[in-house]
Design an enzyme around this catalytic site. Sequence first.
Site, mmCIF file in Angstrom:
data_model
loop_
_atom_site.group_PDB
_atom_site.id
_atom_site.type_symbol
_atom_site.label_atom_id
_atom_site.label_comp_id
_atom_site.label_asym_id
_atom_site.label_seq_id
_atom_site.Cartn_x
_atom_site.Cartn_y
_atom_site.Cartn_z
ATOM 1 N N CYS A 67 2.382 2.953 -5.897
ATOM 2 C CA CYS A 67 3.524 3.825 -5.557
ATOM 3 C C CYS A 67 4.840 3.192 -6.003
ATOM 4 O O CYS A 67 5.307 2.204 -5.409
ATOM 5 C CB CYS A 67 3.520 4.084 -4.052
ATOM 6 S SG CYS A 67 4.981 4.939 -3.430
ATOM 7 N N CYS A 70 7.692 3.256 -3.391
ATOM 8 C CA CYS A 70 7.442 2.277 -2.325
ATOM 9 C C CYS A 70 8.049 0.922 -2.685
ATOM 10 O O CYS A 70 8.607 0.224 -1.835
ATOM 11 C CB CYS A 70 5.940 2.110 -2.096
ATOM 12 S SG CYS A 70 5.085 3.599 -1.530
#
Length: 307
Positions: A67, A70
Amino acid sequence: MSEISPAALRGAVDLSSLRNRPASPAEGAPAPGVVDVVVDATDETFGQILELSRTVPVVVDLWAEWCGPCKQLSPIIEKVTRELGGRVLLAKVDVDANPQLAQSFRAQSIPMVVALIAGQPVPMFTGAVPEQQVRDVFAQLLQVAAQNGVTGSLSVTEEGEAPTPPAEPELPPLHAEAFAAIEIGDYAAAIKAYEKALAENPRDEDALAGLGQVRLLDRVQGLDLQAARAAAAAGPLDVQAQFDVADLDLAGGHVDDAFGRLLDLFAQLPSDQRTPVRERLVELFGLIGAEDPRVVSARNRLSSLLF
């Protein structure tokens, strides 16, 4: 920015299967939060995180290695958490490695950041957000935590050191005196300490609650339940006999029975003899709490008998 609330995710997040779940014996690590304020949480260790949320708010960062957003957000959250010096714990959850947590939080997209206050989930944000917004939401989180009595802090230790327990607020001197007296069974001394605290500060709610509790302990000390019930049955209008059984019922958790007994007594007594019963009921209401449904019901009945 919308105001965060501990009730906002109730029903949407189910953490019941993770409560009080023991850590894997293979880990053998100290409880999360004593070595660092940023920890990796797993399906197996999350029960410990839930318990710590009764002391400090816990921020849960749900992320994954693949991700990109993230990787932008996580360093910001870690930075803000460390700046707060133990007032917040950050639990990082790799959703790929911990499918049970991902399912419990219903993480449909990541990054997803949720907080826990006394075990209750609190929404924060989804997706990468700028640092100032992170700071603003953390500030709101601390306010909500304080409103719910979660105001402790974690002491960070070095690897291998004995865990340092969370800092506990220091009791005022008279409260500490009362607690010490209760521990040795000297209820009379505890009553005096709480009464002195209330004389100094009539708005001291903790002292008022403590006084009611220790008075109850003092009254039921040495009472025999069978003998008390026999006396109450023999004298249905004997105020002290009814008080004794009501105290024993309340101390034993039979709240409705205690309230019902005293309300029945109040209804049967002449109006000029009712005051002690009303005062005892009000005292017992304070022990249970004004918002408790049993207190609300009993208070309503008392009002109907008064007017």
